[in-house]
Design an enzyme around this catalytic site. Structure first.
Site, PDB file in Angstrom:
ATOM      1  N   ASP A  52      14.286  -6.651  -9.601  1.00 20.52           N
ATOM      2  CA  ASP A  52      13.821  -5.988  -8.382  1.00 20.52           C
ATOM      3  C   ASP A  52      14.805  -6.311  -7.261  1.00 20.52           C
ATOM      4  O   ASP A  52      15.039  -7.479  -6.947  1.00 20.52           O
ATOM      5  CB  ASP A  52      12.405  -6.481  -8.053  1.00 20.52           C
ATOM      6  CG  ASP A  52      11.717  -5.630  -7.012  1.00 20.52           C
ATOM      7  OD1 ASP A  52      12.410  -5.002  -6.187  1.00 20.52           O
ATOM      8  OD2 ASP A  52      10.467  -5.605  -7.005  1.00 20.52           O
ATOM      9  N   ASP A 105      14.391  -0.443  -1.777  1.00 19.72           N
ATOM     10  CA  ASP A 105      13.675  -1.402  -2.622  1.00 19.72           C
ATOM     11  C   ASP A 105      13.477  -0.710  -3.967  1.00 19.72           C
ATOM     12  O   ASP A 105      12.844   0.343  -4.029  1.00 19.72           O
ATOM     13  CB  ASP A 105      12.337  -1.726  -1.933  1.00 19.72           C
ATOM     14  CG  ASP A 105      11.516  -2.776  -2.644  1.00 19.72           C
ATOM     15  OD1 ASP A 105      11.952  -3.286  -3.692  1.00 19.72           O
ATOM     16  OD2 ASP A 105      10.414  -3.092  -2.130  1.00 19.72           O
ATOM     17  N   HIS A 150       4.330  -0.183  -0.874  1.00 22.37           N
ATOM     18  CA  HIS A 150       4.180  -0.525   0.541  1.00 22.37           C
ATOM     19  C   HIS A 150       5.010   0.394   1.417  1.00 22.37           C
ATOM     20  O   HIS A 150       5.980   0.998   0.960  1.00 22.37           O
ATOM     21  CB  HIS A 150       4.614  -1.978   0.764  1.00 22.37           C
ATOM     22  CG  HIS A 150       5.899  -2.321   0.069  1.00 22.37           C
ATOM     23  ND1 HIS A 150       7.099  -2.324   0.697  1.00 22.37           N
ATOM     24  CD2 HIS A 150       6.180  -2.621  -1.237  1.00 22.37           C
ATOM     25  CE1 HIS A 150       8.061  -2.632  -0.165  1.00 22.37           C
ATOM     26  NE2 HIS A 150       7.527  -2.803  -1.364  1.00 22.37           N
ATOM     27  N   HIS A 206       7.413  -5.020   4.188  1.00 21.03           N
ATOM     28  CA  HIS A 206       6.020  -4.604   4.013  1.00 21.03           C
ATOM     29  C   HIS A 206       5.386  -4.518   5.391  1.00 21.03           C
ATOM     30  O   HIS A 206       5.156  -5.529   6.035  1.00 21.03           O
ATOM     31  CB  HIS A 206       5.304  -5.640   3.140  1.00 21.03           C
ATOM     32  CG  HIS A 206       4.027  -5.144   2.524  1.00 21.03           C
ATOM     33  ND1 HIS A 206       3.079  -4.457   3.236  1.00 21.03           N
ATOM     34  CD2 HIS A 206       3.561  -5.237   1.266  1.00 21.03           C
ATOM     35  CE1 HIS A 206       2.062  -4.156   2.423  1.00 21.03           C
ATOM     36  NE2 HIS A 206       2.340  -4.613   1.217  1.00 21.03           N
ATOM     37  N   GLU A 209       5.650   1.337  -6.580  1.00 19.98           N
ATOM     38  CA  GLU A 209       6.025   0.409  -7.647  1.00 19.98           C
ATOM     39  C   GLU A 209       4.879   0.088  -8.607  1.00 19.98           C
ATOM     40  O   GLU A 209       4.205  -0.909  -8.473  1.00 19.98           O
ATOM     41  CB  GLU A 209       6.622  -0.875  -7.083  1.00 19.98           C
ATOM     42  CG  GLU A 209       5.856  -1.561  -5.986  1.00 19.98           C
ATOM     43  CD  GLU A 209       6.602  -2.813  -5.479  1.00 19.98           C
ATOM     44  OE1 GLU A 209       7.070  -3.607  -6.305  1.00 19.98           O
ATOM     45  OE2 GLU A 209       6.709  -2.972  -4.258  1.00 19.98           O
ATOM     46  N   GLU A 219      10.281   0.925  -9.817  1.00 19.38           N
ATOM     47  CA  GLU A 219      10.122   1.112  -8.362  1.00 19.38           C
ATOM     48  C   GLU A 219      11.239   1.956  -7.775  1.00 19.38           C
ATOM     49  O   GLU A 219      12.407   1.813  -8.143  1.00 19.38           O
ATOM     50  CB  GLU A 219      10.116  -0.256  -7.656  1.00 19.38           C
ATOM     51  CG  GLU A 219       9.950  -0.156  -6.131  1.00 19.38           C
ATOM     52  CD  GLU A 219       9.845  -1.514  -5.440  1.00 19.38           C
ATOM     53  OE1 GLU A 219      10.332  -2.509  -6.012  1.00 19.38           O
ATOM     54  OE2 GLU A 219       9.304  -1.562  -4.328  1.00 19.38           O
TER      55      GLU A 219
HETATM   56 MN    MN Z   1      10.798  -4.296  -5.080  1.00 16.68          MN
HETATM   57 MN    MN Z   2       8.572  -3.201  -3.175  1.00 23.04          MN
END
Ligand code: MN
Ligand code: MN
Length: 295
Positions: free
Chosen positions: A85, A96, A156, A164, A189, A281
């Protein structure tokens, strides 16, 4: 959203995508987790991106928030299910993105479950979509593969220098009034598991975030806090990024700062039924025609 802002989101997304592609090449059985994290993070800075958070490398029943700790000697094993990630930003505009890697097609259908849930969610992502519908789509897709979504992990909304913003994008059917608006930036995600479908905090942490200045006794802790505030004022950092203190003193300083409320720690997140977890994600800019920046 201003054109310049959109361009920065898109550039961050391109760099994050490159870093994911590198990860797919270098994550192999026997490879070092510490070196993998370092190579991914150098790839980001080499491409003139800034690192938005430490590369999360979480294996098997650990869903997220694991990363290499200082002097980490762990290596990937043949049967590991590895979530990578990655966070990149340009002037605070964040990409992200995450993928799951296994070797020899191990648990291929569980990898596909989270990937397809993400694709199906993206298909309905546009201005006016209720975010509860996104959760429903994710849940139904993952369940169609015979797995469970991890109910207490979510996507998010993203803000400048904020990973976030406080509003989650659910991974299960949820009743909510929140609908997507043009100009929103979100991370979707899905996580799929063959376990209980929920995570809890694990017993260790390697990722931290500065919260506020607080008085602490240890001089090394005060120095660490000053450094963290200066360099990582709003975004998370890894213990391994700190040049000092080292070893036991580092652990003690971090513990003191967390106890004092100066730092937030992100414990590793473990599936409560010890199930394997997969994740996919992407970051999406909500426009009349939405832009998946990390695809
Ligand atoms: Mn992530
Ligand atoms: Mn994330």
């Amino acid at each position: 959203m201003e054109k310049e802002t959109i361009e920065k989101y898109i550039e961050a997304g391109k760099i994050a995508k490159k870093a994911i592609e590198l990860a797919k090449k270098i994550v192999k059985p026997g490879a070092s987790i510490l070196e993998t994290a370092q190579k991914i993070e150098s790839e980001i800075t080499k491409n003139n991106g800034q690192i938005a958070f430490p590369t999360n490398i979480s294996t098997n029943d650990f869903a997220a928030h694991d990363t290499a700790f200082p002097n980490d000697t762990r290596t990937f094993k043949d049967d590991d299910i590895i979530k990578i990630d990655i966070g990149v930003h340009i002037d605070g505009y964040i990409a992200d993105t995450a993928t799951t890697i296994s070797f020899n097609n191990n648990k291929a259908d569980m990898l596909k479950a989270s990937r397809e849930a993400l694709q199906n969610a993206i298909k309905i992502t546009r201005p006016g979509t209720n975010i509860g519908e996104i959760g429903k789509t994710i849940q139904e897709t993952i369940e169609s593969f015979g797995y469970k979504p991890v109910s207490n992990l979510s996507g998010h909304y993203l803000g400048q220098y904020t990973i976030h913003t406080g509003t989650s994008i659910p991974n299960i059917k949820t009743d909510t009034d929140v609908t997507l608006k043009e100009g929103d930036a979100i991370a979707i995600e899905p996580f799929a598991t063959d376990g209980a479908g929920a995570i809890r905090d694990g017993s260790r942490a390697a990722i931290y975030r500065f919260i506020q200045n607080r008085p602490v006794r240890l001089q090394a802790a005060r120095k660490l806090l000053t450094f963290a505030q200066k360099n990582y004022s709003t975004l998370p950092f890894a213990a391994r990024w700190l040049k000092e203190p080292k070893g036991f003193m580092l652990d003690t300083a971090l513990k003191q700062l967390v106890q004092a409320g100066a730092l937030h720690e992100y414990p590793v997140l473990k599936e409560i039924g010890n199930g394997t977890v997969t994740q996919a994600e992407h970051t999406v800019l909500i426009q009349e025609k939405p832009i998946v920046t990390t695809a």
